[in-house]
Scaffold this motif. Sequence first.
Motif, PDB file in Angstrom:
ATOM      1  N   ARG A 107      -3.712  -7.848  -9.496  1.00 58.98           N
ATOM      2  CA  ARG A 107      -2.963  -7.843  -8.238  1.00 58.98           C
ATOM      3  C   ARG A 107      -2.003  -9.030  -8.191  1.00 58.98           C
ATOM      4  O   ARG A 107      -2.157 -10.011  -8.915  1.00 58.98           O
ATOM      5  N   GLU A 133     -19.176  -8.373  -6.060  1.00 56.33           N
ATOM      6  CA  GLU A 133     -19.163  -7.143  -6.854  1.00 56.33           C
ATOM      7  C   GLU A 133     -17.745  -6.921  -7.344  1.00 56.33           C
ATOM      8  O   GLU A 133     -16.813  -6.817  -6.532  1.00 56.33           O
ATOM      9  N   ARG A 148     -13.717   1.121  -7.192  1.00 55.05           N
ATOM     10  CA  ARG A 148     -13.618   1.520  -5.784  1.00 55.05           C
ATOM     11  C   ARG A 148     -12.630   2.692  -5.684  1.00 55.05           C
ATOM     12  O   ARG A 148     -11.515   2.598  -6.211  1.00 55.05           O
ATOM     13  N   ASP A 177      -8.432   2.649  -5.676  1.00 50.32           N
ATOM     14  CA  ASP A 177      -7.840   1.460  -6.307  1.00 50.32           C
ATOM     15  C   ASP A 177      -6.923   1.863  -7.457  1.00 50.32           C
ATOM     16  O   ASP A 177      -7.065   2.950  -8.031  1.00 50.32           O
ATOM     17  N   ASN A 199     -11.678  -7.256   1.399  1.00 48.70           N
ATOM     18  CA  ASN A 199     -10.753  -7.738   0.375  1.00 48.70           C
ATOM     19  C   ASN A 199     -11.383  -8.825  -0.494  1.00 48.70           C
ATOM     20  O   ASN A 199     -12.301  -9.519  -0.082  1.00 48.70           O
ATOM     21  N   THR A 204       0.839  -1.207   0.000  1.00 52.02           N
ATOM     22  CA  THR A 204       0.000   0.000   0.000  1.00 52.02           C
ATOM     23  C   THR A 204       0.871   1.254   0.000  1.00 52.02           C
ATOM     24  O   THR A 204       0.442   2.320  -0.434  1.00 52.02           O
TER      25      THR A 204
HETATM   26  C1  UD1 Z   1      -6.337  -3.596  -0.175  1.00 55.73           C
HETATM   27  C2  UD1 Z   1      -6.006  -2.179   0.223  1.00 55.73           C
HETATM   28  C3  UD1 Z   1      -4.557  -2.144   0.648  1.00 55.73           C
HETATM   29  C4  UD1 Z   1      -4.328  -3.102   1.800  1.00 55.73           C
HETATM   30  C5  UD1 Z   1      -4.776  -4.486   1.410  1.00 55.73           C
HETATM   31  C6  UD1 Z   1      -4.733  -5.445   2.593  1.00 55.73           C
HETATM   32  C7  UD1 Z   1      -7.441  -0.609  -0.979  1.00 55.73           C
HETATM   33  C8  UD1 Z   1      -7.516   0.403  -2.066  1.00 55.73           C
HETATM   34  N1  UD1 Z   1      -6.266  -1.272  -0.885  1.00 55.73           N
HETATM   35  O1  UD1 Z   1      -5.476  -3.972  -1.254  1.00 55.73           O
HETATM   36  O2  UD1 Z   1      -4.231  -0.828   1.041  1.00 55.73           O
HETATM   37  O3  UD1 Z   1      -2.960  -3.152   2.126  1.00 55.73           O
HETATM   38  O4  UD1 Z   1      -6.129  -4.453   0.909  1.00 55.73           O
HETATM   39  O5  UD1 Z   1      -5.710  -5.182   3.535  1.00 55.73           O
HETATM   40  O6  UD1 Z   1      -8.390  -0.811  -0.241  1.00 55.73           O
HETATM   41  N2  UD1 Z   1     -12.137  -6.196  -5.576  1.00 55.73           N
HETATM   42  C9  UD1 Z   1     -13.350  -6.436  -6.156  1.00 55.73           C
HETATM   43  N3  UD1 Z   1     -14.414  -6.729  -5.344  1.00 55.73           N
HETATM   44  C10 UD1 Z   1     -14.304  -6.807  -3.983  1.00 55.73           C
HETATM   45  C11 UD1 Z   1     -13.048  -6.556  -3.393  1.00 55.73           C
HETATM   46  C12 UD1 Z   1     -11.976  -6.245  -4.220  1.00 55.73           C
HETATM   47  O7  UD1 Z   1     -13.497  -6.389  -7.376  1.00 55.73           O
HETATM   48  O8  UD1 Z   1     -15.319  -7.073  -3.294  1.00 55.73           O
HETATM   49  C13 UD1 Z   1     -10.956  -5.934  -6.451  1.00 55.73           C
HETATM   50  C14 UD1 Z   1     -10.221  -4.620  -6.187  1.00 55.73           C
HETATM   51  O9  UD1 Z   1     -10.773  -3.572  -6.919  1.00 55.73           O
HETATM   52  C15 UD1 Z   1      -8.800  -4.999  -6.607  1.00 55.73           C
HETATM   53  C16 UD1 Z   1      -8.705  -6.503  -6.279  1.00 55.73           C
HETATM   54  O10 UD1 Z   1     -10.037  -6.969  -6.199  1.00 55.73           O
HETATM   55  O11 UD1 Z   1      -8.653  -4.860  -7.994  1.00 55.73           O
HETATM   56  C17 UD1 Z   1      -8.006  -6.782  -4.943  1.00 55.73           C
HETATM   57  O12 UD1 Z   1      -8.642  -6.013  -3.921  1.00 55.73           O
HETATM   58  P1  UD1 Z   1      -8.298  -6.248  -2.377  1.00 55.73           P
HETATM   59  O13 UD1 Z   1      -8.354  -7.693  -2.079  1.00 55.73           O
HETATM   60  O14 UD1 Z   1      -9.181  -5.332  -1.575  1.00 55.73           O
HETATM   61  O15 UD1 Z   1      -6.775  -5.815  -2.252  1.00 55.73           O
HETATM   62  P2  UD1 Z   1      -6.061  -4.441  -2.636  1.00 55.73           P
HETATM   63  O16 UD1 Z   1      -7.004  -3.408  -3.131  1.00 55.73           O
HETATM   64  O17 UD1 Z   1      -4.920  -4.762  -3.528  1.00 55.73           O
END
Ligand code: UD1
Length: 378
Positions: free
Chosen positions: A254, A239, A316, A319, A222, A150
Amino acid sequence: MTKVLLTGGAGFIGSHTCLALLESGHQVVVIDDFSNGSAEALGRVAELAGLGPWRQTSAERWSGAEPGGSRLTLFRGDVRSSTDLDRAFEAADLGGGISAVLHFAGLKAVGESMAQPLRYWDVNVTGTVRLLEAMGRHGCQTLVFSSSATLYGTTDTVPIPETAPLQPINPYGYTKAAVERMLTDVAASAPGWRIALLRYFNPVGAHPSGRIGEDPNGRPNNLFPFLCQVASGRRQHLEVFGGDWPTGDGTGVRDYLHVMDLAEGHGRALDVLQAEPPQLLTLNLGSGQGHSVLELLRTFETTNGLTLPYTVVERRPGDSAVSVADPSQAERRMGWRTRRSLAEICRDGWAWQSANPQGYSTNKPQHTPELIGTQHGS
Ligand code: UD1
């Protein structure tokens, strides 16, 4: 055998690392306030490590019994409390003292950090100050810190090396940057400090036994835990945040790494810190491979023979399109790289979620027919 203290060792990454350290022969003391972890998680770690019965020995203490003494002790305590920290250090002082600390305790939800910034500064930054003071009192100068990708913010650099500019964009990220800065200052202030700043990318999955895994409080923020809860029927559909990113299929990319690979990375960092002269080591921990939301979803479906409903919604805020590690320094400095595939991540994550649909809180359905009948009849 090295005796190590894990703050936040009853949480997701801490519990998996605890198991990896026990399996490589370490003695482990854990301090955790159970705000996002549980004694049950460590009971299962004790079971997986073959430590014999797991017992609560006082209001604030649990340990695993094994011939020759316990190798795992858990204290309920807060890292902001010097008293709680001293209790954990002093218990270990009896048999030679803590030689290293792995500092997992901290808050990590981005949205929550924007709503409650003081809480984040208090737990993440003040908690680390208190910990460093306690380490000073107990003569310990080796620390592995849970940092985060992050810190790199919404960069366009792919893959991201450790030398990329640090530009966090929310209070959670600012607190991680502040702790990295603080630890850099501490390392420069006196000889003897051995500190590793481990910048995690996206740790997911679970131990292959299905006995320990991620158990988020409330609605998961997440992607991976959310996906698992859709698969188990606890959430209706996923979503997908944005289908118009500049990526192959339009969804965010990611760097997902198996939590057991991450756990082993901590063991390697500890070995390197203890074997080499004092230093400050800053390393990305990621696979170096990027996968989109839809790729992860499809792999989860194929691996586990499931079909998961999803809809594509707005992006979101905060992101970025792509976040992928350059993990070459971790390989060069400590011979570590991820070994487990995305399919193994999906298999093991589902093994955990399907066996523990309500996480550690209870394995029973929330309402049994008998209970509902009793309530209606009373
Ligand atoms: C997120 C945090 C990051 C933190 C990490 C661990 C944000 C912007 N980033 O990372 O700071 O260190 O979690 O807690 O919040 N996604 C969906 N649907 C969902 C959830 C996520 O489409 O319901 C997508 C996101 O847009 C992203 C990917 O999945 O493209 C991963 O998201 P996520 O698991 O939340 O991780 P990060 O955003 O990388």
